[in-house]
Design a protein around this motif. Structure first.
Motif, short mmCIF file in Angstrom:
data_model
loop_
_atom_site.label_atom_id
_atom_site.label_comp_id
_atom_site.label_asym_id
_atom_site.label_seq_id
_atom_site.Cartn_x
_atom_site.Cartn_y
_atom_site.Cartn_z
N THR A 22 1.32 55.25 35.30
CA THR A 22 1.46 54.95 36.73
C THR A 22 0.14 55.15 37.45
O THR A 22 -0.27 54.31 38.27
CB THR A 22 2.55 55.84 37.35
OG1 THR A 22 3.78 55.61 36.69
CG2 THR A 22 2.70 55.54 38.83
N PHE A 26 -2.00 52.33 39.27
CA PHE A 26 -2.37 52.48 40.68
C PHE A 26 -3.88 52.36 40.87
O PHE A 26 -4.35 51.65 41.78
CB PHE A 26 -1.90 53.84 41.20
CG PHE A 26 -2.40 54.18 42.58
CD1 PHE A 26 -1.99 53.46 43.68
CD2 PHE A 26 -3.30 55.22 42.77
CE1 PHE A 26 -2.46 53.76 44.96
CE2 PHE A 26 -3.77 55.53 44.03
CZ PHE A 26 -3.35 54.80 45.12
N VAL A 132 3.56 51.14 43.12
CA VAL A 132 2.10 51.05 43.04
C VAL A 132 1.56 50.05 44.06
O VAL A 132 0.55 50.31 44.73
CB VAL A 132 1.68 50.66 41.60
CG1 VAL A 132 0.22 50.22 41.57
CG2 VAL A 132 1.89 51.83 40.65
#
Length: 290
Positions: A22, A26, A132
Motif C-alpha cells: 500500500t 501510494f 491510495v
C-alpha cells in the motif's frame, strides 16, 4: 520454533507485505501525480494569484477603504497579508477548480487511458486503489493550498514591509506567531477541500471521460456556494460542504477560536465517509476488465 509461533509469523508476513504494498502504491501514485506537467501547471496558476495581487497593490497602492477582499488594504503595511488575501480570492473558485481537475481524473483518467485494468491485475485491489487515489488527491490539496500561502508570503516579503501581525481582534502578535497562524489557515483550507475531493473521486468512478467528472465536481462546488448564499435555504446550509470554507478568520483572533475548524473537519469527514462509501460501492461492481 513452536507451531503457534510459526503460525503467528505466517500471519504477520502477509500483513506486513500488504502494508508495504500500500505504501509503495501510494508513493508511486504521488510521484506520478507530481511528475505530470498538468500538475505543475495547476500549481503555477495558483501561484500567480498572490503574485498578481502583490504586484497590483505595489503598482497601484492600497484600495479605498472597504474596497476589495478582506485584508487587501493591510498589504501595503504588512506583506504577510498577501498570502491570506490570496487564499480568500482563490477559495471560492480557483482552488475548487484545481482540486476538481485532479480528483475527477483519479479513476476516469486511468479508465480512459486503458491503464485501470492493469492496475487491478497487478493486483492493487479495488478498495486499496481507491484509498491510495484519494490520499494522493489529499496530498495535492495540501500542496495547492501551501502554494498560495507560501508564494504569497514570499512575494509579500519581497515587495512590502514585514512586521508584527494585527489580528482581527485588534491584538498584535509577532511575525513568527503570524506565520504559524497562516499555516493553520492552510491546514483549515486543506481540510475544507477533503469533502469535495471525495465527491470528485466518486464522480470519477461513474465515467470513463475525465473531463466530465472534473467539470461536475467544480460545478457542484459553485452550486453549493450559491445555495449557501440563499437565505431561503437556511435549513440546508449546515449540510453543504462549502458552509465553513471561509471560516478560517477565527484563527486570526486572540485567542484563536477553533470551533469552526472542528465543525468543518466533522462536516468534511461526513462527506468523505458518505462519498467514499458510494465510490467503493460503485467501483466494486464496475466492469473495468472487459
Amino acid at each position: 520454533m513452536s507451531s503457534e509461533a510459526a503460525a503467528g509469523v505466517a500471519t504477520e508476513a502477509p500483513r506486513a507485505s500488504s502494508r508495504g504494498g500500500t505504501l509503495s502504491l501510494f508513493g508511486s501514485e504521488v510521484l506520478t501525480l507530481f511528475r505530470r506537467r498538468r500538475t505543475w501547471a495547476l500549481l503555477g496558476a495558483l501561484a500567480l494569484i498572490p503574485i498578481l495581487i502583490a504586484v497590483a497593490v505595489r503598482l497601484a497602492g492600497g484600495p479605498e477603504s472597504g474596497g476589495g477582499p478582506p485584508f487587501l488594504s493591510q498589504i501595503t503595511d504588512n506583506g504577510l497579508f498577501v498570502g491570506v488575501t490570496a487564499i480568500l480570492v482563490a477559495m471560492p473558485l480557483f482552488l475548487p477548480l484545481t482540486i476538481g481537475v485532479v480528483a475527477g481524473d483519479t479513476i476516469a483518467g486511468e479508465a480512459s487511458h486503458g491503464t485501470l485494468r492493469y492496475l487491478l491485475i497487478a493486483p492493487a485491489g479495488r478498495i486499496r486503489l481507491l484509498i491510495v487515489k484519494y490520499a494522493a488527491v489529499a496530498v495535492f490539496s495540501g500542496a495547492a493550498t501551501l502554494t498560495v500561502v507560501v508564494v504569497g508570503t514570499l512575494i509579500g516579503w519581497a515587495l512590502f514591509p514585514i512586521g508584527p501581525v494585527t489580528l482581527l481582534s485588534g491584538t498584535t502578535v509577532s511575525v513568527g506567531d503570524g506565520l504559524l497562524r497562516f499555516l493553520a489557515i492552510a491546514a483549515y483550507v486543506t481540510v475544507s477541500l477533503l469533502g469535495m475531493s471525495a465527491i470528485g473521486l466518486f464522480l470519477s468512478t461513474l465515467t470513463t471521460v475525465p473531463v466530465g467528472a472534473m467539470a461536475a465536481t467544480a460545478i457542484l462546488a459553485v452550486v453549493s456556494q450559491i445555495m449557501g448564499a440563499l437565505p431561503q435555504l437556511d435549513w440546508l446550509h449546515p449540510w453543504l460542504f462549502t458552509t465553513y470554507w471561509l471560516g478560517f478568520g477565527d484563527l486570526l483572533r486572540d485567542p484563536a477560536v477553533w470551533d469552526s475548524f472542528a465543525d468543518n473537519a466533522l462536516l468534511q469527514g461526513g462527506y468523505v465517509v458518505v462519498f467514499g462509501a458510494l465510490a467503493v460501492g460503485r467501483f466494486l461492481t464496475k466492469d473495468v476488465l472487459s
